[in-house]
Every structure is written in C-alpha cells, then in structure tokens.
Design an enzyme around this catalytic site. Structure first.
Site, PDB file in Angstrom:
ATOM      1  N   SER A  17       0.921  -1.089   0.165  1.00 29.48           N
ATOM      2  CA  SER A  17       0.103   0.073   0.087  1.00 29.48           C
ATOM      3  C   SER A  17       0.898   1.314   0.106  1.00 29.48           C
ATOM      4  O   SER A  17       2.182   1.115   0.387  1.00 29.48           O
ATOM      5  CB  SER A  17      -0.733  -0.050   1.352  1.00 29.48           C
ATOM      6  OG  SER A  17      -1.303   1.293   1.609  1.00 29.48           O
ATOM      7  N   TYR A  75      -1.421  -1.913   9.945  1.00 33.85           N
ATOM      8  CA  TYR A  75      -1.717  -1.916   8.778  1.00 33.85           C
ATOM      9  C   TYR A  75      -0.196  -1.149   8.135  1.00 33.85           C
ATOM     10  O   TYR A  75       0.387  -2.114   7.241  1.00 33.85           O
ATOM     11  CB  TYR A  75      -2.763  -0.948   8.238  1.00 33.85           C
ATOM     12  CG  TYR A  75      -3.067  -1.149   6.955  1.00 33.85           C
ATOM     13  CD1 TYR A  75      -3.732  -2.229   6.217  1.00 33.85           C
ATOM     14  CD2 TYR A  75      -2.628  -0.098   5.964  1.00 33.85           C
ATOM     15  CE1 TYR A  75      -4.260  -2.251   4.964  1.00 33.85           C
ATOM     16  CE2 TYR A  75      -2.830  -0.159   4.472  1.00 33.85           C
ATOM     17  CZ  TYR A  75      -3.889  -1.033   4.081  1.00 33.85           C
ATOM     18  OH  TYR A  75      -4.212  -1.195   2.709  1.00 33.85           O
TER      19      TYR A  75
HETATM   20  N1  NAD Z   1      -8.542  -0.645  -1.509  1.00 36.37           N
HETATM   21  C1  NAD Z   1      -7.428   0.344  -1.093  1.00 36.37           C
HETATM   22  O1  NAD Z   1      -7.786   1.580  -0.964  1.00 36.37           O
HETATM   23  C2  NAD Z   1      -6.205  -0.098  -0.880  1.00 36.37           C
HETATM   24  C3  NAD Z   1      -5.300   0.684  -1.070  1.00 36.37           C
HETATM   25  C4  NAD Z   1      -3.734   0.252  -0.763  1.00 36.37           C
HETATM   26  C5  NAD Z   1      -3.776  -1.103  -0.702  1.00 36.37           C
HETATM   27  N2  NAD Z   1      -4.717  -2.152  -0.518  1.00 36.37           N
HETATM   28  C6  NAD Z   1      -4.219  -3.583  -0.223  1.00 36.37           C
HETATM   29  O2  NAD Z   1      -4.713  -4.324  -1.478  1.00 36.37           O
HETATM   30  C7  NAD Z   1      -5.074  -5.575  -0.852  1.00 36.37           C
HETATM   31  C8  NAD Z   1      -6.465  -6.040  -1.477  1.00 36.37           C
HETATM   32  O3  NAD Z   1      -7.373  -5.110  -0.949  1.00 36.37           O
HETATM   33  P1  NAD Z   1      -8.805  -4.694  -1.799  1.00 36.37           P
HETATM   34  O4  NAD Z   1      -8.667  -3.012  -1.690  1.00 36.37           O
HETATM   35  O5  NAD Z   1      -8.811  -5.227  -3.072  1.00 36.37           O
HETATM   36  O6  NAD Z   1      -9.767  -5.398  -0.760  1.00 36.37           O
HETATM   37  P2  NAD Z   1     -10.972  -6.327  -1.116  1.00 36.37           P
HETATM   38  O7  NAD Z   1     -11.425  -6.696   0.353  1.00 36.37           O
HETATM   39  O8  NAD Z   1     -11.926  -6.022  -2.312  1.00 36.37           O
HETATM   40  O9  NAD Z   1     -10.032  -7.595  -1.455  1.00 36.37           O
HETATM   41  C9  NAD Z   1      -9.094  -8.403  -0.534  1.00 36.37           C
HETATM   42  C10 NAD Z   1      -9.706  -9.805  -0.586  1.00 36.37           C
HETATM   43  O10 NAD Z   1      -8.623 -10.646   0.133  1.00 36.37           O
HETATM   44  C11 NAD Z   1      -9.582 -11.683   0.684  1.00 36.37           C
HETATM   45  N3  NAD Z   1      -8.634 -12.177   2.106  1.00 36.37           N
HETATM   46  C12 NAD Z   1      -8.763 -11.556   3.156  1.00 36.37           C
HETATM   47  N4  NAD Z   1      -8.168 -12.140   3.934  1.00 36.37           N
HETATM   48  C13 NAD Z   1      -7.626 -13.353   3.323  1.00 36.37           C
HETATM   49  C14 NAD Z   1      -7.003 -14.523   3.733  1.00 36.37           C
HETATM   50  N5  NAD Z   1      -6.431 -14.713   4.916  1.00 36.37           N
HETATM   51  N6  NAD Z   1      -6.963 -15.346   2.913  1.00 36.37           N
HETATM   52  C15 NAD Z   1      -7.243 -15.398   1.449  1.00 36.37           C
HETATM   53  N7  NAD Z   1      -8.047 -14.202   1.258  1.00 36.37           N
HETATM   54  C16 NAD Z   1      -8.158 -13.180   2.036  1.00 36.37           C
HETATM   55  C17 NAD Z   1     -10.958 -11.234   0.870  1.00 36.37           C
HETATM   56  O11 NAD Z   1     -11.845 -12.210   1.064  1.00 36.37           O
HETATM   57  C18 NAD Z   1     -10.874 -10.116  -0.243  1.00 36.37           C
HETATM   58  O12 NAD Z   1     -11.743 -10.811  -1.252  1.00 36.37           O
HETATM   59  C19 NAD Z   1      -5.142  -5.646   0.624  1.00 36.37           C
HETATM   60  O13 NAD Z   1      -4.052  -6.165   0.999  1.00 36.37           O
HETATM   61  C20 NAD Z   1      -5.249  -4.080   1.048  1.00 36.37           C
HETATM   62  O14 NAD Z   1      -4.627  -3.783   2.138  1.00 36.37           O
HETATM   63  C21 NAD Z   1      -6.099  -1.717  -0.733  1.00 36.37           C
END
Ligand code: NAD
Length: 269
Positions: A143, A156
């Site tokens: 992130s 985080y």
């Molecule tokens: N959305 C944002 O603004 C943002 C910004 C920077 C980084 N991120 C990071 O990107 C990554 C993806 O997040 P996103 O925003 O797409 O969220 P999201 O919730 O849409 O997708 C994340 C997926 O990971 C799955 N997951 C969670 N724990 C798990 C586990 N133990 N085993 C297998 N699957 C698991 C969830 O069920 C979900 O489907 C995360 O690591 C998040 O921290 C998100």
C-alpha cells in the site's frame, strides 16, 4: 517479464477489488488465472464473471495465513495447468483505526498472519516452481501506507512496510538465482473496493453502528483509483522490470517526503 497469452497467473484475494481487477486484466490478455480467496461466496461469483468474459479460470478456496492451504493452492495450479508464471500475493484486510497503544494483540496477530506470513507463504510455495523453470515473477500487494507513515493504522502500516522491504530484498535474491526471475511490490493510494465490508465480514474490523460503511470514493473523492487502473499500473511495472508500482494521487509526493526526511535525519552529524 512480458505478460502474454498462454501464461498462468495465481491471485490471492482474487474474489474482490484489486485481486479481481488483476484477474480481469490478465484474462483480457489471454492469461489463464487461478483466483483464490478465503470467502467462498465471493469466489464463486468472481469465477463465473471471469468465465463470462471468456477467461480460462480456476477458483481455489485458500487461507493465505495457513501455510498448508497455500501449498495446496500451488499443487492445484500445477495439477490443472502444469506451469505458473506470475503469483500475485494480494489478499488482505484493513485494521481498526486507533493509535498504536489501543490496537489489540489480536489485530497485530491477524495483520502479521495475513499480510506478512500470507505473502511469505505464497513465496515459499511457488518459488521452487519458478526456480525449476528459471522464469517467474511475484507481485506483492502492499500500500502507499508501506512507503510512508499513515497515522492511526499502525498494524496496517507496519505490515505494509514489511511487504515493501521483503519484496525489494526478494527481487535481489531472485535475480541472483536466475535473471528471468523477479518481484514487484504494488503500493497504491486509495482504490475503490469493498475492503471495509470484506474486512468486517472476516472479523478484522467492526462496521460503524447501523452497518453502513463509507465507500472509498466518499473518503477519497476524485483521487480514488479503480481496481483495473491499479492492475494496469502493476502489470506495466512488471513488464518494465520495475520493483515498485505506486499508482494514485499524492503517493509519489508522500514517498519523496519520507525519503527526504529520512536522509536529512541520518546525515546529521
Ligand atoms: N482499497 C484500497 O484503498 C487499498 C489501497 C492500498 C492497498 N490495498 C491493499 O490491497 C489488498 C487488496 O485489498 P482490496 O482493497 O482489493 O480489498 P478487497 O476486500 O476487495 O479484496 C481483498 C480480498 O482478500 C481476501 N482475503 C482476506 N483475508 C484473506 C485470507 N486470509 N486468505 C485469503 N483471502 C483473504 C478477501 O476475502 C477479499 O476478497 C489488501 O492487502 C489491501 O490492504 C488496498
């Protein structure tokens, strides 16, 4: 690494958000995808939407925090496709907003298990397959909170910094082992996903009273990326041989400020 038709990619957290955006983008380039997630309902839905795009897709239920579950994911990938070119260690949740001294031991454990150990499990399960063929690439989702401090979410931020550090070192180690190997860390700003709702469903956070969760777009206004934009940026970084991809408004400026402050601090005296 060039992304091309006939390759095979594995994506953890592939049922939603950035992981699903990566799957859609890879499918549109003729790459076969193995989407994996801990939420079976989301996984089934994602698999059928990708198949309706004409994608070659396999869905595998797995918990990245469980090493044996990720090993089984690698075995299933080899059973179905006999090769793997790209592994996206992307699964994750967010943590509650609070200062460090109010964060629970359980939150720290969860973030370390999913975000740090989850990425490590993906690397240890798939690296031997890359080494055997002499080609392959890891894309680890961190992130913008892994490039600079983010007040109020230390579990985080700390785990995302760990993913940045381990990917930078992993890339060196892989290239020392074989020139066709590499790793890229994805550090986006705000992305329009259901991260809050999914994190609550998995017990990582509580939704505000009434169950309403503010959308990323309502938090970030016009500065929010779509998952497809993030995926395109990540794949462009991989193809250009870059170790970092940091899409999003203000991300580069925050990273630059951190590096400038770090250098100013450590060069004093
Ligand atoms: N959305 C944002 O603004 C943002 C910004 C920077 C980084 N991120 C990071 O990107 C990554 C993806 O997040 P996103 O925003 O797409 O969220 P999201 O919730 O849409 O997708 C994340 C997926 O990971 C799955 N997951 C969670 N724990 C798990 C586990 N133990 N085993 C297998 N699957 C698991 C969830 O069920 C979900 O489907 C995360 O690591 C998040 O921290 C998100």
């Amino acid at each position: 690494m060039h992304i091309e038709q006939g390759q095979v990619a594995v994506i953890t957290g592939g049922a939603s958000g950035i992981g699903y955006g990566l799957a859609e983008t890879l499918v549109s380039r003729g790459v076969s995808v193995v989407i994996s997630d801990i939420r079976s309902d989301g996984l089934v839905e994602a698999e059928s939407s990708l198949q309706s795009m004409g994608g070659e897709v396999t869905a595998v239920l797995a918990d990245v925090a469980d090493e044996s579950s990720v090993r089984a994911l690698a075995e299933r990938t080899m059973e179905v496709y006999g090769r793997v070119d790209l592994v996206c260690n992307n699964a994750g949740t967010v943590c509650p907003a609070a200062p460090l001294w109010e964060q629970s031991a359980q939150t720290w454990q969860r973030m370390i298990d999913v975000k740090v150990r989850g990425v490590i499990h993906g690397i240890t399960a798939f690296a031997p397959l890359f080494l055997e063929r002499g080609t392959g690439h890891f894309l680890n989702t961190a992130s913008s909170g892994g490039l600079a401090p983010l007040s109020g979410r230390t579990p985080y931020t700390a785990t995302m910094h760990a993913v940045v550090g381990l990917t930078e070192t992993l890339d060196i180690e892989l290239k020392e082992a074989a020139p066709g190997l590499g790793a890229t860390v994805l550090c986006p700003g705000l992305v329009d996903t259901a991260l809050g709702v999914n994190s609550a469903a998995l017990g990582a956070i509580s939704l505000p009273t009434g169950g309403a969760q503010r959308s990323m777009r309502s938090i970030g206004g016009g500065n929010v990326l779509t998952p497809r934009e993030v995926a395109e940026s990540a794949l462009a970084a991989i193809e250009a041989g870059r170790v970092h991809a940091a899409p999003g408004s203000g991300v580069v400026e925050r990273a630059r400020r951190r590096v400038d402050e770090l250098l100013a601090d450590i060069t004093v005296g």
